[in-house]
Design a protein around this motif. Structure first.
Motif, PDB file in Angstrom:
ATOM      1  N   ALA A 186       0.826  -1.204   0.000  1.00  0.00           N
ATOM      2  CA  ALA A 186       0.000   0.000   0.000  1.00  0.00           C
ATOM      3  C   ALA A 186       0.861   1.255   0.000  1.00  0.00           C
ATOM      4  O   ALA A 186       0.360   2.345   0.176  1.00  0.00           O
ATOM      5  CB  ALA A 186      -0.918  -0.006   1.220  1.00  0.00           C
ATOM      6  N   ASP A 187       2.197   1.081  -0.191  1.00  0.00           N
ATOM      7  CA  ASP A 187       2.997   2.313  -0.220  1.00  0.00           C
ATOM      8  C   ASP A 187       4.133   2.267  -1.234  1.00  0.00           C
ATOM      9  O   ASP A 187       4.641   1.209  -1.588  1.00  0.00           O
ATOM     10  CB  ASP A 187       3.395   2.706   1.218  1.00  0.00           C
ATOM     11  N   GLY A 188       4.486   3.430  -1.750  1.00  0.00           N
ATOM     12  CA  GLY A 188       5.438   3.550  -2.850  1.00  0.00           C
ATOM     13  C   GLY A 188       6.845   3.090  -2.507  1.00  0.00           C
ATOM     14  O   GLY A 188       7.529   2.478  -3.327  1.00  0.00           O
ATOM     15  N   GLU A 189       7.289   3.397  -1.294  1.00  0.00           N
ATOM     16  CA  GLU A 189       8.614   2.991  -0.827  1.00  0.00           C
ATOM     17  C   GLU A 189       8.745   1.473  -0.868  1.00  0.00           C
ATOM     18  O   GLU A 189       9.710   0.908  -1.379  1.00  0.00           O
ATOM     19  CB  GLU A 189       8.776   3.482   0.630  1.00  0.00           C
ATOM     20  N   GLU A 190       7.710   0.815  -0.330  1.00  0.00           N
ATOM     21  CA  GLU A 190       7.678  -0.651  -0.280  1.00  0.00           C
ATOM     22  C   GLU A 190       7.575  -1.242  -1.690  1.00  0.00           C
ATOM     23  O   GLU A 190       8.139  -2.291  -1.976  1.00  0.00           O
ATOM     24  CB  GLU A 190       6.489  -1.087   0.588  1.00  0.00           C
ATOM     25  N   ALA A 191       6.870  -0.526  -2.579  1.00  0.00           N
ATOM     26  CA  ALA A 191       6.744  -0.999  -3.970  1.00  0.00           C
ATOM     27  C   ALA A 191       8.122  -1.100  -4.611  1.00  0.00           C
ATOM     28  O   ALA A 191       8.450  -2.092  -5.269  1.00  0.00           O
ATOM     29  CB  ALA A 191       5.848  -0.054  -4.768  1.00  0.00           C
ATOM     30  N   ILE A 216       2.019  -2.714 -11.099  1.00  0.00           N
ATOM     31  CA  ILE A 216       0.852  -1.845 -11.259  1.00  0.00           C
ATOM     32  C   ILE A 216       0.877  -0.868 -10.094  1.00  0.00           C
ATOM     33  O   ILE A 216       0.907  -1.276  -8.943  1.00  0.00           O
ATOM     34  CB  ILE A 216      -0.443  -2.668 -11.263  1.00  0.00           C
ATOM     35  N   MET A 217       0.898   0.416 -10.401  1.00  0.00           N
ATOM     36  CA  MET A 217       1.193   1.430  -9.395  1.00  0.00           C
ATOM     37  C   MET A 217       0.118   2.520  -9.339  1.00  0.00           C
ATOM     38  O   MET A 217      -0.204   3.130 -10.355  1.00  0.00           O
ATOM     39  CB  MET A 217       2.533   2.060  -9.794  1.00  0.00           C
ATOM     40  N   ASP A 218      -0.416   2.739  -8.154  1.00  0.00           N
ATOM     41  CA  ASP A 218      -1.293   3.892  -7.929  1.00  0.00           C
ATOM     42  C   ASP A 218      -0.395   5.126  -7.853  1.00  0.00           C
ATOM     43  O   ASP A 218       0.822   4.999  -7.685  1.00  0.00           O
ATOM     44  CB  ASP A 218      -2.058   3.683  -6.606  1.00  0.00           C
ATOM     45  N   ILE A 219      -0.963   6.335  -7.939  1.00  0.00           N
ATOM     46  CA  ILE A 219      -0.122   7.532  -7.818  1.00  0.00           C
ATOM     47  C   ILE A 219      -0.077   8.018  -6.380  1.00  0.00           C
ATOM     48  O   ILE A 219       0.990   8.130  -5.787  1.00  0.00           O
ATOM     49  CB  ILE A 219      -0.610   8.661  -8.757  1.00  0.00           C
ATOM     50  N   GLU A 220      -1.231   8.296  -5.807  1.00  0.00           N
ATOM     51  CA  GLU A 220      -1.239   8.896  -4.470  1.00  0.00           C
ATOM     52  C   GLU A 220      -1.206   7.813  -3.398  1.00  0.00           C
ATOM     53  O   GLU A 220      -2.207   7.152  -3.131  1.00  0.00           O
ATOM     54  CB  GLU A 220      -2.440   9.832  -4.327  1.00  0.00           C
ATOM     55  N   LEU A 235       4.520   8.135  -8.848  1.00  0.00           N
ATOM     56  CA  LEU A 235       5.379   8.732  -9.880  1.00  0.00           C
ATOM     57  C   LEU A 235       6.833   8.765  -9.420  1.00  0.00           C
ATOM     58  O   LEU A 235       7.750   8.491 -10.199  1.00  0.00           O
ATOM     59  CB  LEU A 235       4.878  10.139 -10.245  1.00  0.00           C
ATOM     60  N   ASP A 236       7.054   9.081  -8.120  1.00  0.00           N
ATOM     61  CA  ASP A 236       8.421   9.035  -7.572  1.00  0.00           C
ATOM     62  C   ASP A 236       8.964   7.609  -7.670  1.00  0.00           C
ATOM     63  O   ASP A 236      10.113   7.391  -8.057  1.00  0.00           O
ATOM     64  CB  ASP A 236       8.436   9.472  -6.099  1.00  0.00           C
ATOM     65  N   PRO A 294      -3.232  16.067 -16.773  1.00  0.00           N
ATOM     66  CA  PRO A 294      -2.158  16.101 -17.766  1.00  0.00           C
ATOM     67  C   PRO A 294      -0.768  16.184 -17.140  1.00  0.00           C
ATOM     68  O   PRO A 294       0.170  15.573 -17.624  1.00  0.00           O
ATOM     69  CB  PRO A 294      -2.466  17.354 -18.597  1.00  0.00           C
ATOM     70  N   GLY A 295      -0.630  16.930 -16.040  1.00  0.00           N
ATOM     71  CA  GLY A 295       0.675  17.066 -15.387  1.00  0.00           C
ATOM     72  C   GLY A 295       1.196  15.723 -14.898  1.00  0.00           C
ATOM     73  O   GLY A 295       2.377  15.403 -15.054  1.00  0.00           O
ATOM     74  N   TYR A 296       0.313  14.908 -14.304  1.00  0.00           N
ATOM     75  CA  TYR A 296       0.696  13.569 -13.851  1.00  0.00           C
ATOM     76  C   TYR A 296       1.107  12.708 -15.043  1.00  0.00           C
ATOM     77  O   TYR A 296       2.082  11.974 -14.992  1.00  0.00           O
ATOM     78  CB  TYR A 296      -0.489  12.886 -13.148  1.00  0.00           C
ATOM     79  N   PHE A 297       0.304  12.800 -16.108  1.00  0.00           N
ATOM     80  CA  PHE A 297       0.574  11.983 -17.292  1.00  0.00           C
ATOM     81  C   PHE A 297       1.932  12.335 -17.895  1.00  0.00           C
ATOM     82  O   PHE A 297       2.730  11.456 -18.219  1.00  0.00           O
ATOM     83  CB  PHE A 297      -0.550  12.182 -18.315  1.00  0.00           C
ATOM     84  N   GLU A 298       2.212  13.641 -18.006  1.00  0.00           N
ATOM     85  CA  GLU A 298       3.505  14.065 -18.572  1.00  0.00           C
ATOM     86  C   GLU A 298       4.661  13.550 -17.722  1.00  0.00           C
ATOM     87  O   GLU A 298       5.676  13.092 -18.242  1.00  0.00           O
ATOM     88  CB  GLU A 298       3.569  15.595 -18.675  1.00  0.00           C
ATOM     89  N   ARG A 299       4.487  13.622 -16.403  1.00  0.00           N
ATOM     90  CA  ARG A 299       5.546  13.145 -15.510  1.00  0.00           C
ATOM     91  C   ARG A 299       5.735  11.631 -15.640  1.00  0.00           C
ATOM     92  O   ARG A 299       6.853  11.119 -15.646  1.00  0.00           O
ATOM     93  CB  ARG A 299       5.185  13.511 -14.068  1.00  0.00           C
ATOM     94  N   ALA A 300       4.626  10.918 -15.782  1.00  0.00           N
ATOM     95  CA  ALA A 300       4.688   9.465 -15.952  1.00  0.00           C
ATOM     96  C   ALA A 300       5.411   9.110 -17.253  1.00  0.00           C
ATOM     97  O   ALA A 300       6.217   8.181 -17.298  1.00  0.00           O
ATOM     98  CB  ALA A 300       3.272   8.878 -15.965  1.00  0.00           C
TER      99      ALA A 300
END
Length: 199
Positions: free
Chosen positions: A34-39, A52-56, A63-64, A85-91
């Motif tokens: 459930a968290d990005g660090e662990e992912a 498969i990654m959620d953003i928030e 994204l990080d 769009p900002g999220y998409f561009e960063r992705a």
């Protein structure tokens, strides 16, 4: 067998995604978090084919995490509620292989994973339109007229619903056909739909 890690901070959705993908004969979920660090840690440890990654998410957002995993050999697919769009561009800069919205049909996810494994990229069409598409040339009123046309309303019904005269509605329709460079109402509706301008 396609090995998958899922990172999603909504526990119920995390369980549902895992259960859904386990039903596919060619897929297995090897890790969930459930968290990005662990992912990031799980991907490095388990070496899955796809993450498969959620953003928030807490700890580190998706994204990080995707940026950190760039070039690691695991294909990242963003699955999010946010059509920003900002999220998409960063992705895109992070090199993700897919970007889907959570309101996509569930069967699209397995198809996207297979497409990505075949070396192609998959992005939600509405995001591509946002990021690279042309702007909708119609005014707000012309939009309203076109939406009613798409609902099957005739000139008189549109006039009545928008409190306009039938002559004014005809003028709007003429302007719509001009701006969309089409010859009739059906083509106008089709062009508008193809561009993803129906909200």
């Amino acid at each position: 067998m396609i090995r998958i890690v899922i990172a999603e901070d909504q526990k119920m959705l995390l369980g549902a995604l895992a259960a859904l993908l386990e039903l596919e004969e060619d897929m297995t979920v090897v890790g969930r978090t459930a968290d990005g660090e662990e992912a990031v840690r799980l991907v490095r440890l388990l070496k899955p084919d796809v993450c498969i990654m959620d953003i928030e998410m807490p700890g580190k957002n998706g994204l990080d995490a995707a940026e950190e995993l760039k070039g690691c050999g695991c294909k990242v697919i963003i699955l999010t509620t946010f059509a920003r769009p900002g999220y998409f561009e960063r992705a895109m800069k992070a090199g993700v292989h897919g970007y889907l919205l959570k309101d996509s049909p569930s069967e699209e996810l397995a198809g996207t994973i297979r497409t990505v494994m075949a070396g192609r990229r998959v992005y939600a069409p509405e995001l591509v339109d946002e990021a690279y598409g042309e702007d909708n040339p119609l005014t707000e009123r012309e939009n309203e007229v076109l939406v009613l046309m798409a609902d099957g309303k005739n000139t008189k019904e549109i006039a009545s619903q928008l409190y306009l005269t039938t002559g004014t509605v005809r003028n709007y329709i003429s302007a719509i056909l001009d701006k969309l460079e089409v010859g009739n109402r059906i083509e106008a509706i089709k062009r508008f739909r193809e561009k993803g301008w129906f909200k």
